[in-house]
Design an enzyme around this catalytic site. Structure first.
Site, PDB file in Angstrom:
ATOM      1  N   ARG A 175      -5.221  -4.616   0.631  1.00  0.00           N
ATOM      2  CA  ARG A 175      -6.646  -4.300   0.456  1.00  0.00           C
ATOM      3  C   ARG A 175      -6.866  -2.777   0.389  1.00  0.00           C
ATOM      4  O   ARG A 175      -7.171  -2.222  -0.657  1.00  0.00           O
ATOM      5  CB  ARG A 175      -7.464  -4.924   1.608  1.00  0.00           C
ATOM      6  CG  ARG A 175      -8.948  -4.999   1.351  1.00  0.00           C
ATOM      7  CD  ARG A 175      -9.681  -3.684   1.493  1.00  0.00           C
ATOM      8  NE  ARG A 175      -9.552  -3.084   2.825  1.00  0.00           N
ATOM      9  CZ  ARG A 175      -9.966  -1.865   3.104  1.00  0.00           C
ATOM     10  NH1 ARG A 175     -10.527  -1.095   2.180  1.00  0.00           N
ATOM     11  NH2 ARG A 175      -9.787  -1.369   4.325  1.00  0.00           N
ATOM     12  N   ASP A 176      -6.684  -2.109   1.512  1.00  0.00           N
ATOM     13  CA  ASP A 176      -6.952  -0.668   1.605  1.00  0.00           C
ATOM     14  C   ASP A 176      -6.099   0.093   0.587  1.00  0.00           C
ATOM     15  O   ASP A 176      -6.582   1.009  -0.094  1.00  0.00           O
ATOM     16  CB  ASP A 176      -6.627  -0.215   3.038  1.00  0.00           C
ATOM     17  CG  ASP A 176      -7.077   1.198   3.368  1.00  0.00           C
ATOM     18  OD1 ASP A 176      -7.143   2.039   2.454  1.00  0.00           O
ATOM     19  OD2 ASP A 176      -7.344   1.473   4.546  1.00  0.00           O
TER      20      ASP A 176
ATOM     21  N   HIS B  16      -7.463   1.993  13.456  1.00  0.00           N
ATOM     22  CA  HIS B  16      -7.127   2.184  12.033  1.00  0.00           C
ATOM     23  C   HIS B  16      -7.023   3.686  11.823  1.00  0.00           C
ATOM     24  O   HIS B  16      -8.028   4.378  11.681  1.00  0.00           O
ATOM     25  CB  HIS B  16      -8.228   1.564  11.168  1.00  0.00           C
ATOM     26  CG  HIS B  16      -7.974   1.679   9.694  1.00  0.00           C
ATOM     27  ND1 HIS B  16      -7.698   0.586   8.900  1.00  0.00           N
ATOM     28  CD2 HIS B  16      -7.957   2.745   8.862  1.00  0.00           C
ATOM     29  CE1 HIS B  16      -7.513   0.986   7.647  1.00  0.00           C
ATOM     30  NE2 HIS B  16      -7.682   2.298   7.593  1.00  0.00           N
TER      31      HIS B  16
ATOM     32  N   HIS C 142      -5.160   7.296  10.235  1.00  0.00           N
ATOM     33  CA  HIS C 142      -4.601   7.839   8.991  1.00  0.00           C
ATOM     34  C   HIS C 142      -3.631   8.975   9.290  1.00  0.00           C
ATOM     35  O   HIS C 142      -3.686   9.592  10.354  1.00  0.00           O
ATOM     36  CB  HIS C 142      -5.728   8.320   8.076  1.00  0.00           C
ATOM     37  CG  HIS C 142      -6.389   7.203   7.334  1.00  0.00           C
ATOM     38  ND1 HIS C 142      -7.220   7.405   6.255  1.00  0.00           N
ATOM     39  CD2 HIS C 142      -6.339   5.861   7.500  1.00  0.00           C
ATOM     40  CE1 HIS C 142      -7.648   6.238   5.803  1.00  0.00           C
ATOM     41  NE2 HIS C 142      -7.141   5.283   6.539  1.00  0.00           N
TER      42      HIS C 142
ATOM     43  N   CYS D 254      -6.775   7.122   0.762  1.00  0.00           N
ATOM     44  CA  CYS D 254      -7.165   8.385   0.128  1.00  0.00           C
ATOM     45  C   CYS D 254      -6.400   9.592   0.658  1.00  0.00           C
ATOM     46  O   CYS D 254      -6.942  10.390   1.423  1.00  0.00           O
ATOM     47  CB  CYS D 254      -8.662   8.649   0.297  1.00  0.00           C
ATOM     48  SG  CYS D 254      -9.659   7.344  -0.372  1.00  0.00           S
TER      49      CYS D 254
ATOM     50  N   ASN E 239      -2.979   6.138   4.787  1.00  0.00           N
ATOM     51  CA  ASN E 239      -2.805   5.229   5.917  1.00  0.00           C
ATOM     52  C   ASN E 239      -1.478   5.500   6.621  1.00  0.00           C
ATOM     53  O   ASN E 239      -0.513   5.959   6.015  1.00  0.00           O
ATOM     54  CB  ASN E 239      -2.817   3.786   5.415  1.00  0.00           C
ATOM     55  CG  ASN E 239      -4.213   3.334   5.024  1.00  0.00           C
ATOM     56  OD1 ASN E 239      -5.137   3.409   5.814  1.00  0.00           O
ATOM     57  ND2 ASN E 239      -4.368   2.888   3.783  1.00  0.00           N
TER      58      ASN E 239
HETATM   59 ZN    ZN Z   1      -7.264   3.321   5.823  1.00  0.00          ZN
END
Ligand code: ZN
Length: 313
Positions: A16-17, A210, A212, A243, A252
């Site tokens: 997904r991400d 979550h 990064h 991103c 991520n």
């Molecule tokens: Zn993320």
């Protein structure tokens, strides 16, 4: 001495991400092969898609088909991101086990990302909970509080506003609320402090981290969250998505590196590293032009590496 074998849940968000952050569209058949390989490696929660209009995100046009495929994998928690009630209805009809709703802590990011104020987004969360309660009471709902550690648009995000959002969405009836470092601004002290405040406010309903790796602190931040009692972590195979702004750094946190860190510490993830590395192949085949990150898969496992949790578990 063996460390306490606290099991952690690694929730893979790459399909997904990762896939929605890049322009290339991975073919449906490749997505299925990749998800199968992740499952074979022992991953038991995957964010497989987001339910948004296909003209906005053509990468996710096959969301329902991907959910139906993932549901054939026994014991897998099939998770999808939904930004609104319409998406939640589609995700639930497709058969997801769990939905995740992004709610921005930053007022500016909320308007830019979902064209809603934070208050309007909390109202949307209430509508989604009502729909779930009446149509699919077994489906779990989590809120991921995005830009919880800072925002590229407004800079500082006050911590009491982050906690206020968590309290509001838990009061609205969601099962858990976690914190997302959408912009890669977090540092380990901040992660500890904010998760501690979160747990103080909503107790056991404090959800996933979550985090990064935009500025290289991804694993350090995960460790800080773990030390604060967090047991659920979002990460992405090959660091896909999230991103990345800085060259050389993934967006991520890289699943392979995160699993290695925990397994090396004797913290059971339930994931076999060698099989996890093999799951990079279908990812590469599906996205031949993308950079696939990961320090441990490149360097290999240390000579004589043995996971340390066998006795404890
Ligand atoms: Zn993320």
């Amino acid at each position: 001495m063996h460390a306490a074998s606290t099991a952690v849940l690694i929730s893979e968000v790459g399909p997904r991400d990762g896939l929605q952050s890049i322009k290339t569209i991975m073919p449906t058949a490749n997505k299925k092969l990749w998800i199968d390989a992740l499952y074979q490696a022992g991953i038991r929660e995957i964010e497989v898609a987001s339910f948004v209009p296909a003209k906005m995100l053509p990468q996710m046009a096959d969301a329902a088909e991907i959910v139906r495929h993932a549901k054939t994998l026994e014991g897998l928690t099939v998770l999808a991101l939904v930004p609104n009630l319409k998406g939640a209805e589609a995700a639930i009809q497709a058969g997801v086990d769990k939905i995740t709703i992004p709610v921005s802590a930053s007022a500016a990011h909320s308007l830019a990302n979902v064209r809603k104020t934070r208050e309007e987004m909390i109202e949307e969360v209430k509508r989604i909970v009502e729909y779930r309660n009446s149509q699919a009471p077994l489906v779990k709902i989590e809120v991921g509080i995005s830009t919880a550690f800072g925002c590229t648009l407004q800079g500082l995000v006050p911590e009491d506003e982050v906690i206020w959002i968590a309290e509001q969405v838990i009061a609205a009836g969601v099962d858990e609320a976690g914190l997302s470092d959408t912009t890669g601004y977090a540092n380990p002290s901040q992660v500890k402090r904010l998760f501690s405040l979160l747990r103080g406010a909503i107790g056991e309903k404090a959800g996933a981290a979550h985090l990064h790796n935009t500025r290289g602190l991804g694993l350090a931040n995960c460790l800080a969250a773990y030390e604060e009692g967090v047991t659920s972590f979002d990460s992405s195979m090959g660091g896909l998505g999230g991103c990345p702004y800085a060259p050389g750094a993934s967006g991520n946190v890289v699943t392979e590196d995160l699993v290695f860190m925990f397994e090396a510490m004797g913290v059971n993830t339930g994931i076999q590293l060698e099989n996890l590395f093999k799951a990079r192949e279908p990812l590469r085949l599906g996205l031949p032009d993308e950079v696939i990150y990961g320090m441990v898969p490149e360097a290999g496992l240390p000579k004589g590496f043995v996971v340390d949790h066998k006795e404890g578990m």
